[in-house]
Structure formats: C-alpha cells, structure tokens
Scaffold this motif. Structure first.
Motif, short mmCIF file in Angstrom:
data_model
loop_
_atom_site.label_atom_id
_atom_site.label_comp_id
_atom_site.label_asym_id
_atom_site.label_seq_id
_atom_site.Cartn_x
_atom_site.Cartn_y
_atom_site.Cartn_z
N GLU A 73 5.44 -7.62 7.70
CA GLU A 73 4.15 -7.18 8.23
C GLU A 73 4.36 -6.23 9.41
N GLU A 74 5.33 -6.55 10.25
CA GLU A 74 5.62 -5.71 11.41
C GLU A 74 6.06 -4.31 10.97
N ASP A 75 6.90 -4.24 9.92
CA ASP A 75 7.34 -2.94 9.40
C ASP A 75 6.15 -2.10 8.94
N ILE A 76 5.28 -2.71 8.15
CA ILE A 76 4.13 -2.00 7.59
C ILE A 76 3.20 -1.53 8.69
N ARG A 77 2.93 -2.41 9.64
CA ARG A 77 2.05 -2.04 10.75
C ARG A 77 2.67 -0.91 11.58
N THR A 124 4.91 2.75 1.85
CA THR A 124 4.16 2.68 3.10
C THR A 124 4.14 4.03 3.81
N TYR A 125 5.27 4.69 3.84
CA TYR A 125 5.34 6.01 4.47
C TYR A 125 4.43 7.00 3.74
N ASP A 126 4.50 6.99 2.41
CA ASP A 126 3.67 7.90 1.63
C ASP A 126 2.19 7.66 1.89
N ALA A 127 1.80 6.40 1.99
CA ALA A 127 0.39 6.06 2.26
C ALA A 127 -0.05 6.63 3.61
N SER A 128 0.84 6.53 4.60
CA SER A 128 0.48 7.02 5.94
C SER A 128 0.31 8.54 5.96
N PRO A 164 12.68 -1.28 0.55
CA PRO A 164 11.73 -1.43 -0.54
C PRO A 164 10.46 -2.09 -0.04
N PHE A 165 9.34 -1.71 -0.60
CA PHE A 165 8.04 -2.19 -0.12
C PHE A 165 7.98 -3.72 -0.02
N LEU A 166 8.47 -4.43 -1.02
CA LEU A 166 8.36 -5.89 -1.02
C LEU A 166 9.32 -6.56 -0.03
#
Length: 231
Positions: free
Chosen positions: A92-96, A146-150, A86-88
């Motif tokens: 930070e490392e995951d998102i980057r 995050t995946y969808d945004a990328s 889940p996004f929350l």
C-alpha cells in the motif's frame, strides 16, 4: 493579450535529480530568457514535499511575492517516482508513494502555483510544463501498472489546465526511457545507442512502442523550448 515579455522566473520540482536536475542546469545557461531558476526538492535549497499541500503552498508564497505582479513565471513539474515491482508485490505504501508523488503532487503544485498568481493579481501570462511519459499511451505490464496510471492521469490534467488560457499556456512532455548522459554505450556507427531499454514483462521482452532511449539533456532542451518558444 499577453503583456510585454520579460525574463522568466522558473520553478522546477524534483530539481535535484533526474530530468529536473538537467532542466535546472539547462535553465542556468538561458540567461537571455531566464532570470532566476529555483530547484525545489525534499532536500534542496528550497525544500518541498510535493505530497504535502501545506509545504507546496508555502514554497509558492515564498517564491512568488506581492512584488512579482509583473513577473513572468514558469513551472516545470518534474518530481516523480517509479517503484520497480510487479503490481501484486507492491505494498500500500508503494502504491500511495507513486500516485501521491506523480499525480496528486502535480495537482498540488499546479493548484498552489495558479492560486498564488491570482492572489498577487498577476498581469502576465505564465507557462507550465508537466513531465509525463510515453506510458500515457502504451500498456507497460505488471511492473509499470501503478506508474502508468499516475502518468495517464496527467494527460487529463494538462488538457483541463488549458482552460486557464488567459492566465497560462500549458504543455506536457512524454519521453520514453530516459538515460544518463553516456549510459547505453555507442552503436556500430559511433553514435549514442538508442535501443529501447524498457523491460516490460516477465519474459524480459522489450516493447519498441515504448520509445527509444533519450538522454536527460535532450529532454531538458525540449522543456526549455516549451517554456520559452512554444505558444
């Protein structure tokens, strides 16, 4: 006008796993259209971390030499990552990791590829195929944010890359859920089960709009069509 066509050399990022591996395998059978195929990955024969521009530029310089002025090249940008949290709960490392691999890495690969072709004064017109996702079009919920945004970012990348029409043609393939060959079982008619597999929210409901499951080999076949037959 596009110069007389020759066999294409194809560079595939993420070439040791997933869609990229299937594309490499398919290309190795395309002897009439593909001269060489280079599977590029972090631990491959041609090592490259797409998040590191220096690494990407070095690979392009190695694979596209000054003697390749008249050689046609294809680039399949398939390196990608998905972290199922889940996004929350993502760090930070995951998102980057997701954004730097899927979006920034694709930009680095395309930038270095095109610059290298210009450096050698290419006389040919080349091809780029980006591996997107049906996530470009439909919301996927907190596990997919995050995946969808990328992947949504890649939609604009492919549109703007098309402005280099004298140098290349570019397409993006947006599959739904991709499964391993044989995974998913057979349906009542003895055909591959293509029931949507994507779990997109806490109640584990499946959003059919995200697309039916396809096998990697089917995606690879479509990529080859984009490389060799699509304008």
């Amino acid at each position: 006008m596009e110069a007389k066509k020759s066999k294409m050399d194809v560079i595939v990022t993420g070439g040791l796993s997933g869609i990229g591996e299937s594309v490499v395998t398919r290309l190795m059978d395309q002897e009439n259209e593909c001269k060489y195929v280079y599977g590029v990955d972090q631990k491959g024969t041609v090592e490259c971390d797409v998040r590191d521009y220096g690494s990407v530029a070095s690979v392009m310089k190695t694979l596209i030499s000054e003697k390749h002025t008249d050689q046609r090249f294809g680039l399949v940008s398939s390196a990608g990552v998905y972290i199922p949290k889940p996004f929350l709960e993502q760090t930070e490392e995951d998102i980057r990791c997701v954004l730097e691999t899927n979006l920034l890495g694709t930009l680095f690969v395309c930038h270095a590829f095109l610059n290298r072709l210009k450096e050698i004064n290419t006389t040919q017109k080349h091809r780029i195929v980006l591996i997107g996702s049906i996530s470009c079009f439909y919301p996927g919920g907190e596990n997919m944010l995050t995946y969808d945004a990328s992947k949504a970012g890649l939609m604009q990348v492919v549109k703007d890359l098309a402005s280099y029409k004298d140098l290349l043609s570019v397409n993006m393939l947006c599959p739904g859920t991709v499964m391993e060959t044989g995974i998913g079982g057979m349906d009542a008619q003895g055909k591959p089960d293509r029931t949507p597999k994507a779990i997109v929210n806490d109640s584990q409901m499946v959003d059919a709009a995200r697309g039916f499951a396809v096998e990697k080999t089917e995606v690879a076949a479509m990529v080859c069509d984009m490389l060799f037959r699509w304008a």
